[in-house]
Design a protein around this motif. Structure first.
Motif, PDB file in Angstrom:
ATOM      1  N   PRO A 125       0.814  -1.223   0.000  1.00  0.00           N
ATOM      2  CA  PRO A 125       0.000   0.000   0.000  1.00  0.00           C
ATOM      3  C   PRO A 125       0.850   1.277   0.000  1.00  0.00           C
ATOM      4  CG  PRO A 125      -0.931  -1.607   1.514  1.00  0.00           C
ATOM      5  CD  PRO A 125       0.411  -2.137   1.080  1.00  0.00           C
ATOM      6  N   GLU A 126       1.972   1.283   0.723  1.00  0.00           N
ATOM      7  CA  GLU A 126       2.844   2.463   0.770  1.00  0.00           C
ATOM      8  C   GLU A 126       3.498   2.711  -0.591  1.00  0.00           C
ATOM      9  OE1 GLU A 126       5.633   1.790   3.894  1.00  0.00           O
ATOM     10  OE2 GLU A 126       4.187   2.194   5.510  1.00  0.00           O
ATOM     11  N   ALA A 127       3.966   1.661  -1.206  1.00  0.00           N
ATOM     12  CA  ALA A 127       4.615   1.783  -2.508  1.00  0.00           C
ATOM     13  C   ALA A 127       3.604   2.219  -3.574  1.00  0.00           C
ATOM     14  CB  ALA A 127       5.256   0.460  -2.904  1.00  0.00           C
ATOM     15  N   GLU A 128       2.419   1.619  -3.529  1.00  0.00           N
ATOM     16  CA  GLU A 128       1.376   1.963  -4.507  1.00  0.00           C
ATOM     17  C   GLU A 128       0.955   3.425  -4.362  1.00  0.00           C
ATOM     18  OE1 GLU A 128      -3.145   0.548  -5.807  1.00  0.00           O
ATOM     19  OE2 GLU A 128      -2.064  -0.512  -4.217  1.00  0.00           O
ATOM     20  N   LEU A 169       7.093  -9.037  -1.712  1.00  0.00           N
ATOM     21  CA  LEU A 169       6.190  -7.886  -1.782  1.00  0.00           C
ATOM     22  C   LEU A 169       6.087  -7.448  -3.252  1.00  0.00           C
ATOM     23  CD1 LEU A 169       7.495  -5.924   1.351  1.00  0.00           C
ATOM     24  CD2 LEU A 169       5.379  -7.265   1.189  1.00  0.00           C
ATOM     25  N   TRP A 170       5.538  -6.268  -3.451  1.00  0.00           N
ATOM     26  CA  TRP A 170       5.354  -5.714  -4.806  1.00  0.00           C
ATOM     27  C   TRP A 170       4.363  -6.592  -5.581  1.00  0.00           C
ATOM     28  CZ3 TRP A 170       7.779  -1.116  -6.182  1.00  0.00           C
ATOM     29  CH2 TRP A 170       7.580  -0.656  -7.504  1.00  0.00           C
ATOM     30  N   GLY A 171       3.123  -6.563  -5.111  1.00  0.00           N
ATOM     31  CA  GLY A 171       2.074  -7.338  -5.744  1.00  0.00           C
ATOM     32  C   GLY A 171       1.585  -6.716  -7.042  1.00  0.00           C
ATOM     33  N   THR A 172       0.501  -7.258  -7.548  1.00  0.00           N
ATOM     34  CA  THR A 172      -0.041  -6.829  -8.834  1.00  0.00           C
ATOM     35  C   THR A 172      -0.440  -5.358  -8.836  1.00  0.00           C
ATOM     36  OG1 THR A 172      -0.873  -9.070  -9.245  1.00  0.00           O
ATOM     37  CG2 THR A 172      -1.828  -7.267 -10.551  1.00  0.00           C
ATOM     38  N   SER A 173      -1.096  -4.902  -7.784  1.00  0.00           N
ATOM     39  CA  SER A 173      -1.556  -3.513  -7.737  1.00  0.00           C
ATOM     40  C   SER A 173      -0.392  -2.520  -7.796  1.00  0.00           C
ATOM     41  CB  SER A 173      -2.386  -3.271  -6.465  1.00  0.00           C
ATOM     42  OG  SER A 173      -1.585  -3.497  -5.313  1.00  0.00           O
ATOM     43  N   VAL A 174       0.715  -2.858  -7.154  1.00  0.00           N
ATOM     44  CA  VAL A 174       1.898  -1.984  -7.175  1.00  0.00           C
ATOM     45  C   VAL A 174       2.520  -1.990  -8.566  1.00  0.00           C
ATOM     46  CG1 VAL A 174       4.110  -1.453  -6.093  1.00  0.00           C
ATOM     47  CG2 VAL A 174       2.301  -2.528  -4.756  1.00  0.00           C
ATOM     48  N   ASP A 175       2.574  -3.160  -9.171  1.00  0.00           N
ATOM     49  CA  ASP A 175       3.163  -3.263 -10.501  1.00  0.00           C
ATOM     50  C   ASP A 175       2.332  -2.490 -11.533  1.00  0.00           C
ATOM     51  OD1 ASP A 175       5.547  -4.473 -11.531  1.00  0.00           O
ATOM     52  OD2 ASP A 175       4.264  -5.653 -12.859  1.00  0.00           O
ATOM     53  N   VAL A 176       1.005  -2.531 -11.368  1.00  0.00           N
ATOM     54  CA  VAL A 176       0.130  -1.770 -12.263  1.00  0.00           C
ATOM     55  C   VAL A 176       0.374  -0.272 -12.090  1.00  0.00           C
ATOM     56  CG1 VAL A 176      -2.262  -1.131 -12.712  1.00  0.00           C
ATOM     57  CG2 VAL A 176      -1.663  -3.545 -12.419  1.00  0.00           C
ATOM     58  N   ALA A 177       0.514   0.171 -10.836  1.00  0.00           N
ATOM     59  CA  ALA A 177       0.774   1.586 -10.560  1.00  0.00           C
ATOM     60  C   ALA A 177       2.106   2.022 -11.171  1.00  0.00           C
ATOM     61  CB  ALA A 177       0.779   1.831  -9.052  1.00  0.00           C
ATOM     62  N   PHE A 178       3.101   1.138 -11.106  1.00  0.00           N
ATOM     63  CA  PHE A 178       4.411   1.414 -11.696  1.00  0.00           C
ATOM     64  C   PHE A 178       4.297   1.578 -13.214  1.00  0.00           C
ATOM     65  CE2 PHE A 178       8.544  -0.819 -13.101  1.00  0.00           C
ATOM     66  CZ  PHE A 178       9.164   0.394 -13.352  1.00  0.00           C
ATOM     67  N   LYS A 179       3.604   0.651 -13.868  1.00  0.00           N
ATOM     68  CA  LYS A 179       3.457   0.700 -15.322  1.00  0.00           C
ATOM     69  C   LYS A 179       2.638   1.907 -15.767  1.00  0.00           C
ATOM     70  CE  LYS A 179       3.976  -4.281 -15.974  1.00  0.00           C
ATOM     71  NZ  LYS A 179       3.322  -5.557 -16.350  1.00  0.00           N
TER      72      LYS A 179
END
Length: 198
Positions: A125-128, A169-179
């Motif tokens: 959540p923090e990363a996202e 860590l770094w689940g799907t939601s974070v990866d989507v936010a990164f992309k």
């Protein structure tokens, strides 16, 4: 004893006046500056001649040098006055430039804060949240803040991603936010973009 110098003939005086007027006209790029001591000196010399004053050859030569020097020094004096007294438009331009620079510094600091939040994130959540805040600011500016480069940010985020993946860590939601963030940067910096990115 040496004999006194003879007065300058009227014809020679006329030629001298013509030379002085030609020198004065060389400064025609600034008509306002033509009112220089050279015209006054010439006028004064003509008046003295009409009253019967004799101007020796040395006196006439000194007059010509003084007139020419006054003529060509006037633009420099005017330029110094212009520099010493900036116009209102110049001051306004300087004010806008200072305000823009201050705003850019504020935005850069804000964006850097989000990058720091991402690097210090210990949960998805923090990363996202940090990535989404970064994207929001890019959309607001329609570009990256001054001082940030797309590829440099990609490397920074990828390093954080690797460290979090190693901790499962770094689940799907974070990866989507990164992309989404990287895609947004690419779009706003595209030379073919016709409309704002939202």
């Amino acid at each position: 004893s040496s004999s006194p110098q003879s007065p300058l003939p009227a014809q020679s005086m006329a030629k001298l006046l013509n030379v002085l007027l030609i020198c004065a006209s060389a400064n025609a790029f600034n008509s306002a500056l033509i009112r220089t001591p050279s015209r006054q000196l010439v006028k004064s010399a003509a008046q003295r001649e009409s009253l019967g004053d004799s101007i020796g050859r040395r006196g006439a030569l000194g007059l010509s040098f003084a007139a020419v020097a006054a003529t060509f020094s006037a633009p420099a004096i005017a330029y110094q006055e212009y520099v010493a007294e900036p116009t209102a438009d110049f001051l306004e331009s300087e004010k806008r430039a200072a305000e823009f620079k201050k705003k850019q510094a504020t935005l850069k600091k804000k964006f850097q804060g989000y990058v720091d939040e991402l690097n210090s994130a210990t949960s998805d959540p923090e990363a996202e949240k940090a990535l989404k805040n970064m994207r929001t600011l890019v959309v607001e500016l329609q570009d990256l803040p001054a001082g940030f480069q797309k590829e440099s940010l990609r490397k920074t985020i990828s390093m954080k991603r690797s460290s979090m993946v190693a901790k499962e860590l770094w689940g799907t939601s974070v990866d989507v936010a990164f992309k989404q963030f990287m895609s947004t940067v690419t779009l706003v910096q595209s030379p073919n973009r016709m409309t704002p990115v939202d």
